[in-house]
Design an enzyme around this catalytic site. Structure first.
Site, PDB file in Angstrom:
ATOM      1  N   GLY A   1      57.094  99.153  95.650  1.00 20.35           N
ATOM      2  CA  GLY A   1      56.722 100.095  94.606  1.00 20.35           C
ATOM      3  C   GLY A   1      55.365  99.823  93.983  1.00 20.35           C
ATOM      4  N   ARG A  60      61.074  94.891  85.324  1.00 26.22           N
ATOM      5  CA  ARG A  60      60.154  95.416  86.345  1.00 26.22           C
ATOM      6  C   ARG A  60      60.515  96.869  86.666  1.00 26.22           C
ATOM      7  NH1 ARG A  60      60.769  97.750  91.727  1.00 26.22           N
ATOM      8  NH2 ARG A  60      58.825  97.425  92.820  1.00 26.22           N
ATOM      9  N   VAL A  61      59.515  97.733  86.696  1.00 23.58           N
ATOM     10  CA  VAL A  61      59.737  99.121  87.092  1.00 23.58           C
ATOM     11  C   VAL A  61      58.899  99.391  88.338  1.00 23.58           C
ATOM     12  CG1 VAL A  61      59.434 101.545  86.418  1.00 23.58           C
ATOM     13  CG2 VAL A  61      60.233  99.882  84.732  1.00 23.58           C
ATOM     14  N   GLY A  62      59.521  99.973  89.345  1.00 21.29           N
ATOM     15  CA  GLY A  62      58.788 100.298  90.574  1.00 21.29           C
ATOM     16  C   GLY A  62      58.266 101.722  90.551  1.00 21.29           C
ATOM     17  N   ASP A  63      58.005 102.240  91.720  1.00 27.29           N
ATOM     18  CA  ASP A  63      57.427 103.582  91.840  1.00 27.29           C
ATOM     19  C   ASP A  63      58.471 104.702  91.740  1.00 27.29           C
ATOM     20  OD1 ASP A  63      58.496 102.538  94.315  1.00 27.29           O
ATOM     21  OD2 ASP A  63      57.823 104.401  95.248  1.00 27.29           O
ATOM     22  N   GLY A 115      59.766 101.658  99.711  1.00 26.17           N
ATOM     23  CA  GLY A 115      58.982 100.451  99.978  1.00 26.17           C
ATOM     24  C   GLY A 115      58.428  99.830  98.722  1.00 26.17           C
ATOM     25  N   SER A 121      70.895  98.638  97.924  1.00 24.02           N
ATOM     26  CA  SER A 121      69.595  98.913  97.312  1.00 24.02           C
ATOM     27  C   SER A 121      69.603 100.162  96.441  1.00 24.02           C
ATOM     28  CB  SER A 121      68.525  99.035  98.398  1.00 24.02           C
ATOM     29  OG  SER A 121      68.901 100.038  99.305  1.00 24.02           O
TER      30      SER A 121
HETATM   31  N1  ASP Z   1      60.308 101.646  95.974  1.00 27.27           N
HETATM   32  C1  ASP Z   1      61.347 100.821  95.453  1.00 27.27           C
HETATM   33  C2  ASP Z   1      60.802  99.994  94.321  1.00 27.27           C
HETATM   34  O1  ASP Z   1      59.706  99.482  94.439  1.00 27.27           O
HETATM   35  C3  ASP Z   1      61.982  99.911  96.443  1.00 27.27           C
HETATM   36  C4  ASP Z   1      62.081 100.392  97.856  1.00 27.27           C
HETATM   37  O2  ASP Z   1      62.091 101.582  98.120  1.00 27.27           O
HETATM   38  O3  ASP Z   1      62.140  99.578  98.775  1.00 27.27           O
HETATM   39  O4  ASP Z   1      61.490  99.804  93.349  1.00 27.27           O
END
Ligand code: ASP
Length: 333
Positions: A246, A220-223, A244, A90
Site C-alpha cells: 500500500g 498503519r493505514v494502507g492504500d 499489494g 488478508s
Molecule cells: N494494499 C493492501 C495494504 O497495503 C495490502 C495488499 O493488498 O496486499 O494494506
C-alpha cells in the site's frame, strides 16, 4: 494466499462466464512462457472483476448483477462474502493481526456519482465494506477511522465480533518468536479484494477490503481505503483498483492515474502497465522486495491487469531474448 500465485487468482465474471477466466497474471515462476494475461477486449456488460481468484465473491456479485441489481450492491455483496471467509487471512474476519495482535481492517466503496466512503483501522467489525458504504450514505464525511468508525458501526446496528481466529493468532505467535517486534516489508501475507463492476444499466462501482499488511505497526493505514490509491471510479471513464504494498500505491495515487490514463485514450491494459512502470520507477531497486498489482475496467467493459512480477518477468524474458539474438548474431559473424 501466496502472492506469487497472483496470476491464477484474479477473476472476472461476465455474460454467462462466472469467475472462470484468469485475468491477472503475476507469478514469479521462472518460465515466462507460463505467464498469461487475458485482458478482455470485447465489450462485456454486465461484468465484475476482482483482484485474486475469489470465485465465490465474484459469483455473488454476478448474481446481484443478473438480478438487475446495481453495481454498487454487487461489489458490496461480493466483498462481504470474502470478509466473512475466515480462511482468507488478508481480508475481514480471520485476517492476520498487527504486531500487537489486533486485527484492524480498511475498506472503501465508490459509486457512479463519484461518491466515496471509507473506514480505516477498524477492529471488531467484519463487514467493513458495508460500514464504508454507511459512511458514504449516512454521514456528511468520507472517511471514519478507528474507535470513531467502530462507534458509528454499533450505532448503525453492526455486530461486535472477535476477528482474531485461532489460526491467525497462531501465525502471529510464530511471527513473534523471531520478528523482534519489527514491522516487515514482504510480498506475502497481505492482499486486498478489490472489485469493479458494471451493471445492466452500464453504471460502474467499485470496492476494496483488506486487513492490510500483517504484523504492521498499530495505526498503519494502507492504500485500500484511500480514494485514488486503492480505488477510483469515474462513471464516464471506468475504474481501477489495487492490491499489494500500500505504501507504494499511495505514493503514486495509482488507481486515479489508471483512470486518468484511460480517459486520455489508453486501454485498461495499457493503463495498468503504465501504472506499474510508474511504481517501479519511483521505487529504485526496492521493487524487487514488494508486490503491487492493478486491475482496470473501462465503460465499454474492457479489462486490464498488470503487476510488478509480470513486468519483472517481461524484463528478464526480453533480456534473454536480446542475449540470444546477440549470441546468434555473433555466432554467424
Ligand atoms: N494494499 C493492501 C495494504 O497495503 C495490502 C495488499 O493488498 O496486499 O494494506
Amino acid at each position: 494466499m501466496k502472492r506469487r500465485n497472483f496470476l491464477k487468482k484474479a477473476t472476472v465474471s461476465g455474460l454467462s462466464i462466472v469467475a472462470v477466466n484468469s485475468l491477472l497474471s503475476c507469478d514469479t515462476v521462472a518460465n515466462p512462457a507460463k505467464q498469461s494475461i487475458v485482458p478482455i477486449k470485447t465489450a462485456i456488460i454486465p461484468i465484475v472483476i476482482a483482484t485474486w481468484r475469489v470465485s465465490n465473491a465474484t459469483a455473488k456479485a454476478w448474481e446481484v448483477l443478473q438480478d438487475n441489481g446495481s453495481s454498487l450492491d454487487a461489489v458490496e455483496q461480493g466483498c462481504r462474502l470474502e470478509e466473512a471467509d475466515v480462511s482468507n487471512q488478508s481480508v475481514g474476519k480471520g485476517g492476520l493481526p498487527d504486531r500487537d495482535g489486533n486485527v484492524t481492517l480498511d475498506a472503501c466503496i465508490m459509486n457512479k456519482e463519484g461518491n466515496y466512503g471509507a473506514v480505516t483501522s477498524v477492529q471488531n467489525i467484519t463487514h467493513v465494506v458495508s460500514l464504508a458504504r454507511k459512511v458514504m450514505e449516512e454521514t456528511p464525511h468520507v472517511i471514519l477511522t478507528g474507535n470513531g468508525a467502530e462507534k458509528f458501526a454499533y450505532e448503525q446496528g453492526f455486530e461486535k465480533e472477535n476477528l482474531l481466529t485461532d489460526n491467525a493468532k497462531k501465525a502471529w505467535e510464530i511471527w513473534k518468536e523471531t520478528a523482534q517486534y519489527k514491522p516487515i516489508i514482504n510480498i506475502e501475507n497481505h492482499d486486498t479484494i478489490g472489485m469493479l463492476a458494471i451493471d445492466k444499466k452500464g453504471d460502474i462501482a467499485g470496492a476494496c477490503t483488506t486487513s492490510g499488511l500483517s504484523y504492521k505497526m498499530a495505526g498503519r493505514v494502507g492504500d485500500s481505503a484511500i480514494i485514488g490509491s486503492g480505488l477510483f471510479i469515474d462513471n464516464e471513464v471506468g475504474g481501477a483498483t489495487a492490491t499489494g504494498m500500500g505504501e507504494e500505491v499511495l505514493k503514486t495515487v495509482a488507481s486515479f492515474l489508471i483512470v486518468e490514463l484511460m480517459r486520455q485514450g489508453k486501454s485498461p491494459q495499457e493503463a495498468c502497465e503504465a501504472a506499474v512502470k510508474r511504481v517501479v520507477k519511483g521505487s529504485g531497486e526496492r521493487y524487487k522486495d514488494f508486490q503491487v498489482g492493478f486491475i482496470a475496467l473501462n465503460k465499454a467493459g474492457e479489462t486490464g491487469s498488470y503487476c510488478i512480477h509480470e513486468w519483472f518477468n517481461y524484463q528478464i524474458a526480453t533480456e534473454n531474448k536480446n542475449k540470444n539474438y546477440k549470441s546468434n548474431y555473433y555466432n554467424k559473424a
